[in-house]
Design a protein around this motif. Structure first.
Motif, PDB file in Angstrom:
ATOM      1  N   LEU A  90      15.283   0.929   2.762  1.00 23.04           N
ATOM      2  CA  LEU A  90      14.155   0.919   1.831  1.00 23.04           C
ATOM      3  C   LEU A  90      12.968   1.616   2.485  1.00 23.04           C
ATOM      4  O   LEU A  90      12.588   1.287   3.611  1.00 23.04           O
ATOM      5  CB  LEU A  90      13.772  -0.518   1.468  1.00 23.04           C
ATOM      6  CG  LEU A  90      12.486  -0.704   0.646  1.00 23.04           C
ATOM      7  CD1 LEU A  90      12.582  -0.002  -0.709  1.00 23.04           C
ATOM      8  CD2 LEU A  90      12.173  -2.187   0.470  1.00 23.04           C
ATOM      9  N   ILE A  91      12.384   2.568   1.778  1.00 20.14           N
ATOM     10  CA  ILE A  91      11.139   3.208   2.191  1.00 20.14           C
ATOM     11  C   ILE A  91      10.042   2.712   1.259  1.00 20.14           C
ATOM     12  O   ILE A  91      10.132   2.863   0.038  1.00 20.14           O
ATOM     13  CB  ILE A  91      11.230   4.740   2.120  1.00 20.14           C
ATOM     14  CG1 ILE A  91      12.308   5.265   3.080  1.00 20.14           C
ATOM     15  CG2 ILE A  91       9.875   5.379   2.445  1.00 20.14           C
ATOM     16  CD1 ILE A  91      12.567   6.756   2.967  1.00 20.14           C
ATOM     17  N   LEU A  92       9.006   2.093   1.832  1.00 25.68           N
ATOM     18  CA  LEU A  92       7.839   1.651   1.071  1.00 25.68           C
ATOM     19  C   LEU A  92       6.716   2.660   1.274  1.00 25.68           C
ATOM     20  O   LEU A  92       6.418   3.033   2.410  1.00 25.68           O
ATOM     21  CB  LEU A  92       7.381   0.273   1.557  1.00 25.68           C
ATOM     22  CG  LEU A  92       8.323  -0.903   1.317  1.00 25.68           C
ATOM     23  CD1 LEU A  92       7.839  -2.125   2.093  1.00 25.68           C
ATOM     24  CD2 LEU A  92       8.409  -1.232  -0.177  1.00 25.68           C
ATOM     25  N   ALA A  93       6.087   3.072   0.205  1.00 26.39           N
ATOM     26  CA  ALA A  93       5.012   4.067   0.291  1.00 26.39           C
ATOM     27  C   ALA A  93       3.917   3.738  -0.707  1.00 26.39           C
ATOM     28  O   ALA A  93       4.117   2.951  -1.636  1.00 26.39           O
ATOM     29  CB  ALA A  93       5.560   5.471   0.030  1.00 26.39           C
ATOM     30  N   GLY A  94       2.757   4.350  -0.500  1.00 24.98           N
ATOM     31  CA  GLY A  94       1.660   4.262  -1.450  1.00 24.98           C
ATOM     32  C   GLY A  94       1.218   5.666  -1.808  1.00 24.98           C
ATOM     33  O   GLY A  94       2.034   6.589  -1.834  1.00 24.98           O
ATOM     34  N   SER A  95      -0.057   5.850  -2.055  1.00 26.74           N
ATOM     35  CA  SER A  95      -0.581   7.184  -2.315  1.00 26.74           C
ATOM     36  C   SER A  95      -1.040   7.806  -0.997  1.00 26.74           C
ATOM     37  O   SER A  95      -0.950   7.192   0.072  1.00 26.74           O
ATOM     38  CB  SER A  95      -1.749   7.111  -3.299  1.00 26.74           C
ATOM     39  OG  SER A  95      -2.886   6.526  -2.676  1.00 26.74           O
ATOM     40  N   ASP A  96      -1.574   9.024  -1.059  1.00 32.97           N
ATOM     41  CA  ASP A  96      -2.083   9.680   0.147  1.00 32.97           C
ATOM     42  C   ASP A  96      -3.305   8.967   0.714  1.00 32.97           C
ATOM     43  O   ASP A  96      -3.569   9.032   1.915  1.00 32.97           O
ATOM     44  CB  ASP A  96      -2.450  11.139  -0.158  1.00 32.97           C
ATOM     45  CG  ASP A  96      -1.221  12.009  -0.388  1.00 32.97           C
ATOM     46  OD1 ASP A  96      -0.103  11.557  -0.075  1.00 32.97           O
ATOM     47  OD2 ASP A  96      -1.393  13.144  -0.880  1.00 32.97           O
ATOM     48  N   THR A  97      -4.046   8.271  -0.140  1.00 31.88           N
ATOM     49  CA  THR A  97      -5.316   7.676   0.294  1.00 31.88           C
ATOM     50  C   THR A  97      -5.280   6.162   0.442  1.00 31.88           C
ATOM     51  O   THR A  97      -6.142   5.592   1.099  1.00 31.88           O
ATOM     52  CB  THR A  97      -6.439   8.030  -0.706  1.00 31.88           C
ATOM     53  OG1 THR A  97      -6.069   7.564  -2.018  1.00 31.88           O
ATOM     54  CG2 THR A  97      -6.667   9.538  -0.746  1.00 31.88           C
ATOM     55  N   VAL A  98      -4.289   5.517  -0.145  1.00 37.08           N
ATOM     56  CA  VAL A  98      -4.228   4.054  -0.036  1.00 37.08           C
ATOM     57  C   VAL A  98      -2.779   3.577  -0.161  1.00 37.08           C
ATOM     58  O   VAL A  98      -2.066   3.972  -1.091  1.00 37.08           O
ATOM     59  CB  VAL A  98      -5.121   3.369  -1.094  1.00 37.08           C
ATOM     60  CG1 VAL A  98      -4.712   3.732  -2.506  1.00 37.08           C
ATOM     61  CG2 VAL A  98      -5.122   1.859  -0.912  1.00 37.08           C
ATOM     62  N   PHE A  99      -2.354   2.806   0.813  1.00 36.17           N
ATOM     63  CA  PHE A  99      -1.054   2.139   0.738  1.00 36.17           C
ATOM     64  C   PHE A  99      -1.195   0.937  -0.189  1.00 36.17           C
ATOM     65  O   PHE A  99      -0.589   0.878  -1.247  1.00 36.17           O
ATOM     66  CB  PHE A  99      -0.612   1.727   2.139  1.00 36.17           C
ATOM     67  CG  PHE A  99       0.703   0.992   2.178  1.00 36.17           C
ATOM     68  CD1 PHE A  99       1.890   1.659   1.904  1.00 36.17           C
ATOM     69  CD2 PHE A  99       0.759  -0.358   2.516  1.00 36.17           C
ATOM     70  CE1 PHE A  99       3.110   0.980   1.957  1.00 36.17           C
ATOM     71  CE2 PHE A  99       1.965  -1.038   2.576  1.00 36.17           C
ATOM     72  CZ  PHE A  99       3.141  -0.369   2.288  1.00 36.17           C
ATOM     73  N   ALA A 100      -2.013  -0.009   0.216  1.00 36.36           N
ATOM     74  CA  ALA A 100      -2.396  -1.133  -0.645  1.00 36.36           C
ATOM     75  C   ALA A 100      -3.670  -1.719  -0.067  1.00 36.36           C
ATOM     76  O   ALA A 100      -3.699  -2.119   1.100  1.00 36.36           O
ATOM     77  CB  ALA A 100      -1.300  -2.188  -0.716  1.00 36.36           C
TER      78      ALA A 100
END
Length: 246
Positions: free
Chosen positions: A49-59
């Motif tokens: 599993l790869i968890l990602a967010g956006s370029d500016t905010v994960f969470a």
């Protein structure tokens, strides 16, 4: 309504991207529900599993509007903690590709991963005590395992936020990659995992997660299973054949 998780499925991996851009990917009940559903899928059909967010905010944390309304009975339900434990206990490795802000619950989600890499824009920490609560989704016991008690205490008691270089020097992440290359780096890590025997990988993760008093017995038992496997025989035979041709 937008889906709280964007899920991309492959034969050997799943990419789950946090997707609440208007809330800076704040973790709410809907996202937790989606994470539980994804865990059910990966428990039945193990993949990296790869968890990602956006370029500016994960969470940027848990959803404060929801947190403000929660009471004692909600705390005892361990809403986020239960999901993060389930993520950490998935059979195959979990990679967190963290760019930008990973605060509060977002940081705790990253801590639940087996492997963490970031972009140079990383800002990670637990400022919960400034909001009148504590980090209670795994940070108080998982973070000391990652960075040691003294450093975990500093982060959790002061609310200090680390940048990427500090997180790397503390061992909180293992590598820093450019923002536009972060997901590619996560896939490269997943490629290396996929090249190995999935059963050996799962057994290694089980041994890594085991408490000290289970060692060395757990390693011996897991290795005993692998020693009898057809895959071990095949891979070692191929290795010896390649070496003989040199």
């Amino acid at each position: 309504m937008t889906e709280p998780l964007l899920i991309e499925r492959h034969a050997d991996r799943v990419v789950a991207t946090l997707n609440r851009p208007d809330k800076r990917n704040a973790i709410d009940q809907d996202m937790i529900d989606e994470l539980h559903a994804l865990c059910g899928e990966l428990e039945a059909d193990p993949r990296t599993l790869i968890l990602a967010g956006s370029d500016t905010v994960f969470a940027a944390g848990a959803d404060i509007a929801q947190l403000r309304e929660r009471r004692a009975e909600d705390a005892r339900r361990a809403i986020n903690a239960t999901a993060f434990i389930r993520i950490n206990e998935l059979p195959m490795p979990v990679i967190a590709a963290v760019s930008g802000y990973a605060l509060g619950g977002g940081a705790e989600l990253a801590y639940a991963a087996d492997l963490r890499i970031s972009s140079p824009t990383l800002k990670i920490g637990n400022p919960e005590t400034g909001l009148g609560i504590m980090a209670a989704a795994g940070a108080t016991w998982r973070l000391p395992e990652i960075v040691g008690h003294a450093r975990a205490a500093e982060l959790l008691l002061t609310g200090r936020v680390l940048d990427a270089d500090e997180a790397l020097s503390w061992g909180l992440i293992s590598a820093i990659h450019p923002v536009d290359g972060l997901l590619e780096a996560a896939h490269a890590m997943a490629d290396r995992i996929a090249a190995n025997d999935p059963r050996a990988t799962q057994h290694t993760k089980r041994a890594l997660r085991a408490s000290r008093d289970q060692h060395p017995d757990i390693e011996c038992e897991l290795q005993a299973e692998l020693f009898e496997s057809d895959e071990k025989e095949r891979r070692m035979t191929e290795f010896l054949q390649r070496r003989a041709k040199r």
